[in-house]
Scaffold this active site. Structure first.
Site, PDB file in Angstrom:
ATOM      1  CE  LYS A   3     -42.030  29.154  25.146  1.00 19.66           C
ATOM      2  NZ  LYS A   3     -41.320  28.171  24.299  1.00 19.66           N
ATOM      3  CG  ASP A   7     -51.682  14.682  33.853  1.00 20.90           C
ATOM      4  OD1 ASP A   7     -51.680  14.793  35.098  1.00 20.90           O
ATOM      5  OD2 ASP A   7     -52.726  14.558  33.173  1.00 20.90           O
TER       6      ASP A   7
HETATM    7 MG    MG Z   1     -53.688  17.934  36.247  1.00 21.00          MG
END
Ligand code: MG
Ligand code: IPM
Length: 366
Positions: A190, A250
């Site tokens: 970022k 995830d």
């Molecule tokens: Mg995690």
């Protein structure tokens, strides 16, 4: 070979049990020792990472870890919450390199929430820095604000920081991993907003000079989150910091159909590691015998490959998992019409049988 077995909370014990059975089906000699960790350890010893558990982990050649956490501990002071066990193990054992492969198995292409053609053949390796960043940065805490938008108000703060050696060593890990794959690394940062990640980007680029055969691309984390669901197959090795890696791994997991399929390895500089499924303790389904043990079984395969120098045994487990999927066996999280729904133990039975070279009995119609 000494393996520390840390089942933990929620579905941890039931999935780890299946992975241990699969390890037992190989003709290898292991010494295993089991210890409490997380909420289970807190109940028994008043701490999520008791001394005995930490010492066992330090003495072992590798650690097989289940999962920790339960909502019932949310009110505890932070130092006593189950999550501190895994964070403490990462920190005390200096497990800075976290490998999270996101592999879409042919049979599960339709279990993904994305269109099958976007994920068919997907094979990404997320390399997450695991012992730095805002997860461990000091200072952190709560205080009375002296400036900002509301001077005098109560506020909380954490510190995002990375040192040059921390970025250098994870960059080397990523470039070396890329050399064994398609020789492309995407570094996620970022840098357009954060000082820490401008530095990250600069240091990764510097280290890259030692790997002219590997292609390096930089990407902002918001764009990376978007590209992961737009065209995930454009990625190969992704390297990023602790927090972005937590979130993106995830997301990548879901591309493969279920987070219940994803193993992970967390390694120190000597290659000693902790192996755990990428998913959590899922207290809502704990004890019901429906959890998918494959991520943990595949983590055991990674352990054989990375820490125990048994690549052939790792291959056997991975082939067994493919055979079981090809035979149509599915836990609830990856089940679809025409396949056979099985529980945690039956899935373990099937992998054990396949590892032993037996054919898998199935009631599958398709
Ligand atoms: Mg995690
Ligand atoms: C993970 C988990 C952990 C993390 C939690 C349980 C502390 O989400 O391994 O991704 O945030 O690293």
């Amino acid at each position: 070979m000494k393996i520390a077995i840390l089942p933990g909370d929620g579905i941890g014990p039931e999935i780890v049990e299946q992975a241990v059975r699969v390890l037992g089906a190989l003709d290898l000699k292991f010494e295993t020792e089991t210890a409490l960790v997380g909420g289970a350890a807190y109940e028994a010893h008043g701490h999520p990472l008791p001394d005995g558990t930490l010492k066992l982990a330090q003495a072992a050649d590798a650690i097989l870890f289940g999962a920790v956490g339960d909502w019932k501990y949310d009110k505890l002071e932070r130092a006593l919450r189950p999550e501190q066990a895994i964070l403490g193990l990462r920190k005390h054992l200096a497990l800075f390199a976290n490998f999270r492969p996101a592999l879409c198995y042919e049979q599960l292409t339709h279990a993904s929430s994305l269109k099958p053609e976007l994920v068919a053949g997907l094979d990404i390796l997320i390399i997450r820095e695991l012992t730095g960043d805002i997860y461990f940065g000091q200072p952190r805490g709560r205080r009375r604000a002296v400036d900002g938008h509301f001077p005098g108000a109560e506020e909380a703060f954490d510190t995002m920081r990375y040192s040059r050696p921390e970025i250098e060593r994870i960059s080397h890990v990523a470039f070396q991993a890329a050399r064994k794959r398609s020789k492309k690394v995407t570094s996620v940062d970022k840098a357009n907003v954060l000082e820490t990640f401008q530095f990250w980007k600069d240091v990764v680029s510097e280290v890259h000079a030692q790997y002219p055969d590997v292609e390096l691309e930089h990407m902002y984390v918001d764009n990376a989150a978007m590209q992961l669901v737009r065209a995930p197959k454009n990625f190969d090795v992704v390297v990023t910091g602790n927090m972005f890696g937590d979130i993106l791994s995830d997301e990548a997991a879901m591309l493969t159909g279920s987070i219940g399929m994803l193993p992970s390895a967390s390694l120190d500089k000597a290659g000693k590691g902790l192996y755990e499924p990428s998913h959590g303790s899922a207290p809502d389904i704990a004890g019901k015998g429906v959890a998918n043990p494959l991520a943990t079984i595949l983590s055991a395969a990674m352990m054989l490959r990375f820490s125990l120098d048994q690549p052939a045994a790792a291959d056997r487990i991975e082939h067994a998992v493919k055979a079981v999927l090809a035979a149509g066996l599915r836990t609830a999280d990856i089940w679809s019409e025409g396949t056979t729904k099985v529980g945690t133990r039956e899935m373990g039975d099937a992998v054990v049988a396949a590892v032993a070279g037996k054919t898998i009995a199935t009631k599958t119609k398709s």
